[in-house]
Design a protein around this motif. Structure first.
Motif, PDB file in Angstrom:
ATOM      1  N   VAL A 198      16.993  -4.078  21.160  1.00 11.39           N
ATOM      2  CA  VAL A 198      16.729  -4.112  21.805  1.00 11.39           C
ATOM      3  C   VAL A 198      15.420  -3.780  22.486  1.00 11.39           C
ATOM      4  N   HIS A 199      16.067  -2.684  22.983  1.00 10.38           N
ATOM      5  CA  HIS A 199      15.545  -1.458  23.742  1.00 10.38           C
ATOM      6  C   HIS A 199      14.148  -1.394  22.836  1.00 10.38           C
ATOM      7  N   HIS A 200      14.096  -0.875  21.232  1.00  7.41           N
ATOM      8  CA  HIS A 200      13.795  -0.654  20.480  1.00  7.41           C
ATOM      9  C   HIS A 200      12.410  -1.856  20.397  1.00  7.41           C
ATOM     10  N   ILE A 201      13.304  -3.126  20.005  1.00  8.49           N
ATOM     11  CA  ILE A 201      11.994  -4.425  20.019  1.00  8.49           C
ATOM     12  C   ILE A 201      11.014  -4.298  21.442  1.00  8.49           C
ATOM     13  N   HIS A 202      11.790  -4.263  22.327  1.00 11.13           N
ATOM     14  CA  HIS A 202      10.796  -4.189  23.315  1.00 11.13           C
ATOM     15  C   HIS A 202       9.590  -3.140  23.953  1.00 11.13           C
ATOM     16  N   GLN A 203      10.205  -2.233  22.812  1.00 11.21           N
ATOM     17  CA  GLN A 203       8.799  -0.793  22.776  1.00 11.21           C
ATOM     18  C   GLN A 203       7.610  -1.894  22.907  1.00 11.21           C
ATOM     19  N   GLY A 204       7.424  -2.805  21.471  1.00 14.72           N
ATOM     20  CA  GLY A 204       6.222  -3.003  21.301  1.00 14.72           C
ATOM     21  C   GLY A 204       5.906  -2.668  19.987  1.00 14.72           C
ATOM     22  N   PRO A 205       4.973  -2.714  19.498  1.00 14.84           N
ATOM     23  CA  PRO A 205       5.111  -3.065  18.377  1.00 14.84           C
ATOM     24  C   PRO A 205       4.709  -1.062  17.031  1.00 14.84           C
ATOM     25  N   HIS A 206       4.370  -0.611  17.812  1.00 16.56           N
ATOM     26  CA  HIS A 206       4.114   0.689  17.393  1.00 16.56           C
ATOM     27  C   HIS A 206       5.848   0.879  16.860  1.00 16.56           C
TER      28      HIS A 206
ATOM     29  N   MET B 125       0.663  -1.406   0.001  1.00 16.01           N
ATOM     30  CA  MET B 125       0.235  -0.209  -0.474  1.00 16.01           C
ATOM     31  C   MET B 125       1.233   1.770  -0.400  1.00 16.01           C
ATOM     32  N   ARG B 126       0.286   1.871  -0.645  1.00 11.14           N
ATOM     33  CA  ARG B 126       1.503   3.267  -1.412  1.00 11.14           C
ATOM     34  C   ARG B 126       0.786   4.115  -1.147  1.00 11.14           C
ATOM     35  N   SER B 127       0.845   5.106   0.110  1.00  7.21           N
ATOM     36  CA  SER B 127       0.558   5.928   0.531  1.00  7.21           C
ATOM     37  C   SER B 127       0.813   8.033   0.318  1.00  7.21           C
ATOM     38  N   GLY B 128       2.107   7.790  -0.033  1.00  9.29           N
ATOM     39  CA  GLY B 128       2.699   8.454  -0.831  1.00  9.29           C
ATOM     40  C   GLY B 128       3.719   9.244   0.430  1.00  9.29           C
ATOM     41  N   ASN B 129       3.373   9.376   1.414  1.00  6.06           N
ATOM     42  CA  ASN B 129       4.496   9.785   2.585  1.00  6.06           C
ATOM     43  C   ASN B 129       5.328   8.498   3.562  1.00  6.06           C
ATOM     44  N   GLU B 130       6.035   7.803   2.063  1.00  6.91           N
ATOM     45  CA  GLU B 130       5.950   6.568   3.081  1.00  6.91           C
ATOM     46  C   GLU B 130       7.973   7.714   3.888  1.00  6.91           C
ATOM     47  N   PRO B 131       9.207   7.862   3.405  1.00  9.24           N
ATOM     48  CA  PRO B 131      10.040   8.429   3.967  1.00  9.24           C
ATOM     49  C   PRO B 131       9.359   9.381   5.571  1.00  9.24           C
ATOM     50  N   VAL B 132       8.255   9.573   5.857  1.00 13.64           N
ATOM     51  CA  VAL B 132       7.797  10.166   7.323  1.00 13.64           C
ATOM     52  C   VAL B 132       7.190   8.931   8.127  1.00 13.64           C
ATOM     53  N   THR B 133       6.457   8.166   7.381  1.00 13.86           N
ATOM     54  CA  THR B 133       6.270   6.560   8.290  1.00 13.86           C
ATOM     55  C   THR B 133       7.139   5.387   8.175  1.00 13.86           C
ATOM     56  N   ALA B 134       8.528   5.543   7.338  1.00  9.79           N
ATOM     57  CA  ALA B 134       9.251   4.266   7.090  1.00  9.79           C
ATOM     58  C   ALA B 134       9.307   3.533   8.425  1.00  9.79           C
ATOM     59  N   ARG B 135       9.540   2.297   8.240  1.00  6.98           N
ATOM     60  CA  ARG B 135       9.633   1.532   9.414  1.00  6.98           C
ATOM     61  C   ARG B 135      11.444   0.587   9.879  1.00  6.98           C
ATOM     62  N   SER B 136      11.352   1.176  10.585  1.00  4.41           N
ATOM     63  CA  SER B 136      13.031   0.490  10.458  1.00  4.41           C
ATOM     64  C   SER B 136      13.377  -1.180  10.161  1.00  4.41           C
ATOM     65  N   PRO B 137      13.802  -2.136   9.770  1.00  5.31           N
ATOM     66  CA  PRO B 137      13.509  -3.560  10.134  1.00  5.31           C
ATOM     67  C   PRO B 137      14.329  -3.878  10.985  1.00  5.31           C
ATOM     68  N   LEU B 138      14.293  -4.059  12.259  1.00  8.83           N
ATOM     69  CA  LEU B 138      14.752  -4.083  13.095  1.00  8.83           C
ATOM     70  C   LEU B 138      15.508  -4.949  13.918  1.00  8.83           C
ATOM     71  N   ARG B 139      14.411  -6.677  13.430  1.00  6.51           N
ATOM     72  CA  ARG B 139      15.701  -7.608  13.626  1.00  6.51           C
ATOM     73  C   ARG B 139      16.031  -7.695  12.239  1.00  6.51           C
ATOM     74  N   LEU B 140      16.803  -7.790  11.718  1.00  5.71           N
ATOM     75  CA  LEU B 140      18.080  -7.600  10.973  1.00  5.71           C
ATOM     76  C   LEU B 140      18.524  -6.378  11.216  1.00  5.71           C
ATOM     77  N   ARG B 141      18.393  -5.721  11.941  1.00  8.58           N
ATOM     78  CA  ARG B 141      19.138  -4.767  12.318  1.00  8.58           C
ATOM     79  C   ARG B 141      20.245  -5.574  14.122  1.00  8.58           C
ATOM     80  N   PHE B 142      18.851  -6.315  14.260  1.00  8.80           N
ATOM     81  CA  PHE B 142      19.684  -7.692  15.263  1.00  8.80           C
ATOM     82  C   PHE B 142      20.165  -7.999  14.940  1.00  8.80           C
TER      83      PHE B 142
END
Length: 86
Positions: free
Chosen positions: A62-70, A1-18
């Motif tokens: 790890v801190h960001h992952i533990h902060q939850g689904p947000h 789904m593309r909304s046109g504001n992806e840079p603002v709502t981008a999500r970090s791939p935390l599991r890959l970074r882990f």
């Protein structure tokens, strides 16, 4: 789904970074040990600095992952609008 504001709502791939941080920490720690045993203090210090940076990054992830689904939503959570500043 593309909304046109992806840079603002981008999500970090935390599991890959882990896993990448963990991989870097293991290799940098091993390099520190090997270069220390080989009497190469400059290289051992450089690997030690990289290990320290990888450990700090791992702690942040790890801190960001533990902060939850947000901060690490699953595939079933649609993109969210960022909070509006007042």
């Amino acid at each position: 789904m593309r909304s046109g504001n992806e840079p603002v709502t981008a999500r970090s791939p935390l599991r890959l970074r882990f896993w990448l941080s963990l991989w870097g920490l293991v290799w940098a720690a091993a390099g520190t040990a090997v270069f220390s045993l080989a009497a190469r203090p400059g290289w051992a210090a450089a690997c030690g600095v990289v290990a320290l940076l990888a450990a700090v990054d791992l702690a942040v992830v790890v801190h960001h992952i533990h902060q939850g689904p947000h901060y690490q939503p699953g595939r079933d959570i649609p993109p969210y609008e960022p909070p509006r500043s007042r």
